[in-house]
Design an enzyme around this catalytic site. Structure first.
Site, PDB file in Angstrom:
ATOM      1  N   CYS A   2       4.465 -18.382  16.370  1.00  0.00           N
ATOM      2  CA  CYS A   2       4.233 -16.961  16.600  1.00  0.00           C
ATOM      3  C   CYS A   2       3.504 -16.843  17.928  1.00  0.00           C
ATOM      4  O   CYS A   2       2.357 -17.269  18.060  1.00  0.00           O
ATOM      5  CB  CYS A   2       3.403 -16.349  15.479  1.00  0.00           C
ATOM      6  SG  CYS A   2       3.025 -14.594  15.731  1.00  0.00           S
ATOM      7  N   GLU A 104       9.957 -12.669  17.757  1.00  0.00           N
ATOM      8  CA  GLU A 104      10.515 -14.010  17.903  1.00  0.00           C
ATOM      9  C   GLU A 104      11.836 -13.871  18.628  1.00  0.00           C
ATOM     10  O   GLU A 104      12.468 -12.810  18.611  1.00  0.00           O
ATOM     11  CB  GLU A 104      10.685 -14.665  16.529  1.00  0.00           C
ATOM     12  CG  GLU A 104      10.866 -16.160  16.571  1.00  0.00           C
ATOM     13  CD  GLU A 104       9.761 -16.855  17.362  1.00  0.00           C
ATOM     14  OE1 GLU A 104      10.022 -17.190  18.544  1.00  0.00           O
ATOM     15  OE2 GLU A 104       8.669 -17.040  16.814  1.00  0.00           O
TER      16      GLU A 104
END
Length: 222
Positions: A2, A104
């Site tokens: 992340c 993402e």
């Protein structure tokens, strides 16, 4: 992993949801939070949830300089208890890192498509985090943190091979309570979030640059 997330919820909503003290008068919504920037965390102190900004990128107390934190924005759940950088924090310094979406990238090269991932309800949530206190050569104390990651759920698997640990609300207190440590209990909650309660949609490549911290970043592409 992340490497980018958002927190645009109202401060009053966050304080009500996570029941933390500290007015945080300098709070502003963030659409594109990047490593080394300050992030809003909640930790347990003297029987209360305390809201606090910390630098994203964990700097262990024994570090010679803060640059080590640039490589520690994430910590793999499977190896927390083994790695010297994280194992003490796992026992004594766990926190919530507040967010309401993360990003993402899927695909390769120029075809990489940024995706925004969030709860289907749009409500804020908490990543499982670890934190440390580091003192720089000038004597200034800096609190820093890292986001714990795990294997992807069915929603995330086509996008990336890792995802941040999102804690269900019933596990948040267990995670931040540093007065207790039960490795088995913690391992049981460091798991992928249920995919049926999440959604993902494509956004523009504006998110690629940390300089773009505006509402346009979260707009659905196309």
């Amino acid at each position: 992993m992340c490497g980018r997330f958002s927190l645009i919820s109202d401060l009053s909503e966050l304080q009500l949801r996570f029941d933390f003290e500290n007015p945080l008068t300098d709070y502003v919504p963030r659409f594109n939070i990047s490593p080394t920037q300050d992030v809003l965390t909640v930790r347990w102190e003297d029987g209360h949830n305390v809201g606090e900004y910390m630098r994203w990128g964990l700097i262990p107390s024994w570090a010679k300089d803060m640059s080590i934190g640039n490589r520690a924005i994430n910590a793999r759940a499977e190896t927390l208890a083994e790695r010297p950088m994280f194992r003490t924090a796992l026992r004594r310094r766990r926190c919530l890192i507040l967010a309401d979406g993360f990003y993402e990238w899927t695909g390769k090269g120029k075809a990489r498509q940024p995706m925004r991932i969030l709860l289907a309800t749009g409500e804020p949530f908490a990543f499982a985090g670890l934190w440390e206190n580091w003192t720089n050569p000038e004597g200034e104390q800096i609190n820093s943190c890292t986001i714990v990651t795990t294997t992807p759920n069915d929603l995330m698997r086509p996008i990336h091979d890792r995802m941040p640990v999102i804690l269900p609300s019933e596990h948040e207190r267990t995670w931040v309570d540093e007065t207790t440590y039960d490795a088995a209990v913690l391992n049981d909650i460091l798991i992928p979030y249920p995919p049926v309660t999440m959604e993902a949609y494509p956004v523009s490549t504006l998110v690629n640059s940390p300089a773009n911290d505006t509402p346009e970043v979260i707009v659905r592409a196309g």
